[in-house]
Scaffold this motif. Structure first.
Motif, PDB file in Angstrom:
ATOM      1  N   TYR A   1       0.880  -1.164   0.000  1.00 42.75           N
ATOM      2  CA  TYR A   1       0.000   0.000   0.000  1.00 42.75           C
ATOM      3  C   TYR A   1       0.916   1.212   0.000  1.00 42.75           C
ATOM      4  O   TYR A   1       1.684   1.422   0.941  1.00 42.75           O
ATOM      5  N   ALA A   2       0.867   2.004  -1.087  1.00 40.33           N
ATOM      6  CA  ALA A   2       1.810   3.109  -1.248  1.00 40.33           C
ATOM      7  C   ALA A   2       1.062   4.376  -1.618  1.00 40.33           C
ATOM      8  O   ALA A   2       0.034   4.327  -2.298  1.00 40.33           O
ATOM      9  N   GLY A   3       1.597   5.512  -1.184  1.00 46.04           N
ATOM     10  CA  GLY A   3       0.946   6.759  -1.536  1.00 46.04           C
ATOM     11  C   GLY A   3       1.753   7.971  -1.134  1.00 46.04           C
ATOM     12  O   GLY A   3       2.807   7.865  -0.507  1.00 46.04           O
ATOM     13  N   PHE A   4       1.235   9.143  -1.519  1.00 44.01           N
ATOM     14  CA  PHE A   4       1.846  10.413  -1.142  1.00 44.01           C
ATOM     15  C   PHE A   4       0.751  11.413  -0.822  1.00 44.01           C
ATOM     16  O   PHE A   4      -0.408  11.256  -1.205  1.00 44.01           O
ATOM     17  N   VAL A   5       1.137  12.474  -0.095  1.00 48.47           N
ATOM     18  CA  VAL A   5       0.213  13.525   0.319  1.00 48.47           C
ATOM     19  C   VAL A   5       0.665  14.835  -0.310  1.00 48.47           C
ATOM     20  O   VAL A   5       1.850  15.185  -0.256  1.00 48.47           O
ATOM     21  N   THR A   6      -0.283  15.572  -0.902  1.00 46.08           N
ATOM     22  CA  THR A   6       0.052  16.837  -1.546  1.00 46.08           C
ATOM     23  C   THR A   6       0.296  17.920  -0.499  1.00 46.08           C
ATOM     24  O   THR A   6       0.007  17.768   0.685  1.00 46.08           O
ATOM     25  N   SER A   7       0.790  19.061  -0.956  1.00 41.10           N
ATOM     26  CA  SER A   7       1.140  20.169  -0.072  1.00 41.10           C
ATOM     27  C   SER A   7      -0.102  20.898   0.425  1.00 41.10           C
ATOM     28  O   SER A   7      -1.215  20.677  -0.058  1.00 41.10           O
ATOM     29  N   ASN A   8       0.111  21.805   1.379  1.00 40.22           N
ATOM     30  CA  ASN A   8      -0.975  22.632   1.923  1.00 40.22           C
ATOM     31  C   ASN A   8      -1.578  23.490   0.806  1.00 40.22           C
ATOM     32  O   ASN A   8      -0.863  23.865  -0.130  1.00 40.22           O
ATOM     33  N   PRO A   9      -2.861  23.830   0.876  1.00 40.46           N
ATOM     34  CA  PRO A   9      -3.770  23.535   1.992  1.00 40.46           C
ATOM     35  C   PRO A   9      -4.563  22.257   1.811  1.00 40.46           C
ATOM     36  O   PRO A   9      -5.293  21.844   2.712  1.00 40.46           O
ATOM     37  N   ASP A  10      -4.436  21.566   0.656  1.00 43.02           N
ATOM     38  CA  ASP A  10      -5.303  20.417   0.384  1.00 43.02           C
ATOM     39  C   ASP A  10      -4.907  19.182   1.183  1.00 43.02           C
ATOM     40  O   ASP A  10      -5.761  18.453   1.681  1.00 43.02           O
ATOM     41  N   ASN A  11      -3.597  18.889   1.245  1.00 43.73           N
ATOM     42  CA  ASN A  11      -3.105  17.663   1.893  1.00 43.73           C
ATOM     43  C   ASN A  11      -3.880  16.443   1.406  1.00 43.73           C
ATOM     44  O   ASN A  11      -4.345  15.612   2.180  1.00 43.73           O
TER      45      ASN A  11
ATOM     46  N   HIS B   1       5.710  10.687   1.300  1.00 48.33           N
ATOM     47  CA  HIS B   1       5.224   9.423   0.761  1.00 48.33           C
ATOM     48  C   HIS B   1       5.667   8.260   1.632  1.00 48.33           C
ATOM     49  O   HIS B   1       6.504   8.415   2.535  1.00 48.33           O
ATOM     50  N   PHE B   2       5.126   7.069   1.347  1.00 49.66           N
ATOM     51  CA  PHE B   2       5.347   5.899   2.199  1.00 49.66           C
ATOM     52  C   PHE B   2       5.006   4.642   1.410  1.00 49.66           C
ATOM     53  O   PHE B   2       4.350   4.701   0.358  1.00 49.66           O
ATOM     54  N   GLN B   3       5.441   3.486   1.941  1.00 47.18           N
ATOM     55  CA  GLN B   3       5.012   2.180   1.452  1.00 47.18           C
ATOM     56  C   GLN B   3       4.821   1.252   2.637  1.00 47.18           C
ATOM     57  O   GLN B   3       5.653   1.234   3.549  1.00 47.18           O
ATOM     58  N   LEU B   4       3.734   0.467   2.630  1.00 47.46           N
ATOM     59  CA  LEU B   4       3.393  -0.452   3.710  1.00 47.46           C
ATOM     60  C   LEU B   4       3.111  -1.823   3.116  1.00 47.46           C
ATOM     61  O   LEU B   4       2.305  -1.956   2.185  1.00 47.46           O
ATOM     62  N   ASN B   5       3.766  -2.848   3.656  1.00 48.58           N
ATOM     63  CA  ASN B   5       3.505  -4.221   3.226  1.00 48.58           C
ATOM     64  C   ASN B   5       2.176  -4.676   3.808  1.00 48.58           C
ATOM     65  O   ASN B   5       2.041  -4.812   5.026  1.00 48.58           O
ATOM     66  N   VAL B   6       1.187  -4.923   2.967  1.00 44.40           N
ATOM     67  CA  VAL B   6      -0.133  -5.351   3.431  1.00 44.40           C
ATOM     68  C   VAL B   6      -0.355  -6.830   3.152  1.00 44.40           C
ATOM     69  O   VAL B   6      -1.485  -7.326   3.254  1.00 44.40           O
ATOM     70  N   GLY B   7       0.712  -7.548   2.803  1.00 47.21           N
ATOM     71  CA  GLY B   7       0.619  -8.975   2.562  1.00 47.21           C
ATOM     72  C   GLY B   7       1.196  -9.783   3.704  1.00 47.21           C
ATOM     73  O   GLY B   7       1.790  -9.244   4.644  1.00 47.21           O
ATOM     74  N   SER B   8       1.033 -11.099   3.610  1.00 43.79           N
ATOM     75  CA  SER B   8       1.523 -11.987   4.668  1.00 43.79           C
ATOM     76  C   SER B   8       2.940 -12.473   4.420  1.00 43.79           C
ATOM     77  O   SER B   8       3.522 -13.155   5.265  1.00 43.79           O
ATOM     78  N   GLY B   9       3.512 -12.155   3.266  1.00 44.81           N
ATOM     79  CA  GLY B   9       4.878 -12.554   2.955  1.00 44.81           C
ATOM     80  C   GLY B   9       5.782 -11.347   2.786  1.00 44.81           C
ATOM     81  O   GLY B   9       5.367 -10.196   2.933  1.00 44.81           O
ATOM     82  N   ASN B  10       7.043 -11.628   2.472  1.00 49.99           N
ATOM     83  CA  ASN B  10       7.979 -10.539   2.216  1.00 49.99           C
ATOM     84  C   ASN B  10       7.549  -9.748   0.982  1.00 49.99           C
ATOM     85  O   ASN B  10       6.862 -10.263   0.095  1.00 49.99           O
ATOM     86  N   ALA B  11       7.964  -8.498   0.920  1.00 51.31           N
ATOM     87  CA  ALA B  11       7.731  -7.657  -0.251  1.00 51.31           C
ATOM     88  C   ALA B  11       9.045  -7.006  -0.657  1.00 51.31           C
ATOM     89  O   ALA B  11       9.890  -6.709   0.194  1.00 51.31           O
ATOM     90  N   VAL B  12       9.194  -6.803  -1.963  1.00 51.12           N
ATOM     91  CA  VAL B  12      10.406  -6.189  -2.510  1.00 51.12           C
ATOM     92  C   VAL B  12      10.006  -5.197  -3.593  1.00 51.12           C
ATOM     93  O   VAL B  12       9.124  -5.491  -4.416  1.00 51.12           O
ATOM     94  N   ALA B  13      10.661  -4.045  -3.594  1.00 52.62           N
ATOM     95  CA  ALA B  13      10.450  -3.045  -4.643  1.00 52.62           C
ATOM     96  C   ALA B  13      11.787  -2.420  -5.000  1.00 52.62           C
ATOM     97  O   ALA B  13      12.737  -2.425  -4.203  1.00 52.62           O
ATOM     98  N   PHE B  14      11.858  -1.883  -6.211  1.00 50.71           N
ATOM     99  CA  PHE B  14      13.010  -1.098  -6.646  1.00 50.71           C
ATOM    100  C   PHE B  14      12.529   0.309  -6.953  1.00 50.71           C
ATOM    101  O   PHE B  14      11.422   0.503  -7.461  1.00 50.71           O
ATOM    102  N   ALA B  15      13.367   1.287  -6.620  1.00 52.15           N
ATOM    103  CA  ALA B  15      12.996   2.683  -6.848  1.00 52.15           C
ATOM    104  C   ALA B  15      14.151   3.418  -7.506  1.00 52.15           C
ATOM    105  O   ALA B  15      15.315   3.232  -7.141  1.00 52.15           O
ATOM    106  N   ALA B  16      13.804   4.259  -8.481  1.00 47.52           N
ATOM    107  CA  ALA B  16      14.771   5.145  -9.123  1.00 47.52           C
ATOM    108  C   ALA B  16      14.393   6.580  -8.814  1.00 47.52           C
ATOM    109  O   ALA B  16      13.204   6.915  -8.740  1.00 47.52           O
ATOM    110  N   LEU B  17      15.398   7.428  -8.616  1.00 47.74           N
ATOM    111  CA  LEU B  17      15.170   8.827  -8.253  1.00 47.74           C
ATOM    112  C   LEU B  17      15.925   9.737  -9.195  1.00 47.74           C
ATOM    113  O   LEU B  17      16.983   9.384  -9.718  1.00 47.74           O
TER     114      LEU B  17
END
Length: 221
Positions: A122-132, A153-169
């Motif tokens: 479960y992944a997401g981000f929050v926009t800036s003020n004032p909307d958030n 932003h954040f990521q949360l493992n919502v499964g019962s097993g391990n989770a893996v992701a790759f990210a580029a910046l």
């Protein structure tokens, strides 16, 4: 008319400074030893004639990271000398089963693109003020999610097993500000009165949170 040109120039200047500067050479392999180095773009670089394929290579992102910490995740960066000045970076993120978390954080100098290769996040981000406003989705292997520059932003493992992701910046040094670290773990600590009022918490609760502050997950993304 001249005023219009000036505004346009300022806008372009702002866009140009929004990412890492463009390199003025093919590559700049970062080194610490000045003996075999040359200065390019103000950086100490290996002489291009001495560069080898190994300068552009990294092995190890296939190895799972240790998620035995308070948040249940770890970030493993690809350390490649040849990435220097190219304006990009790459990491592997491992998440422990049952709510392993890459906690809310922000990158002041980079946008991020995340691809899930194992598990359910479960992944997401929050926009800036004032909307958030929250933009979030449940992601499965093969899914991609983008975090705009500067957004929490954040990521949360919502499964019962391990989770893996790759990210580029979009920066070789995106910077990271983990919200909990910054607010409850600053050195010296923020005056509890200020934190209590900002978060609408009891001051004793703030002191308790400051005393229980955790070290993190080596978070760079």
């Amino acid at each position: 008319m001249e005023g219009g040109y000036l505004v346009g120039a300022l806008i372009l200047l702002g866009l140009a400074s929004a990412t890492d500067p463009s390199p003025l050479q093919d590559f700049c392999v970062a080194i610490n030893d000045a003996k075999n180095g040359v200065f390019v773009n103000g950086k100490l670089c290996k002489d291009p004639k001495l560069a080898t394929p190994e300068d552009f290579f990294f092995s190890g992102l296939n190895i799972p990271g240790n998620t035995s910490n308070q948040v249940g995740s770890t970030v493993t960066p690809a350390v490649v000398p040849g990435l220097n000045t190219l304006g990009i970076s790459l990491v592997r993120i491992d998440y422990a089963p049952y709510h392993g978390l890459n906690p809310p954080h922000t990158h002041p100098r980079a946008s991020e693109i995340l691809v899930v290769v194992e598990g359910t996040l479960y992944a997401g981000f929050v926009t800036s003020n004032p909307d958030n406003r929250l933009f979030a989705k449940v992601l499965y292997p093969g899914d991609v999610f983008v975090f705009p520059v500067g957004m929490i932003h954040f990521q949360l493992n919502v499964g019962s097993g391990n989770a893996v992701a790759f990210a580029a910046l979009s920066s070789q040094d995106p910077g990271v500000i983990t919200i909990a670290n910054a607010v409850f773990g600053s050195d010296p600590g923020i005056n509890p009165d200020a934190v209590a009022k900002a978060f609408q918490l009891d001051k004793n609760m703030v002191r308790q949170l400051q005393s229980r502050f955790w070290s993190g997950n080596n978070c760079r993304v």
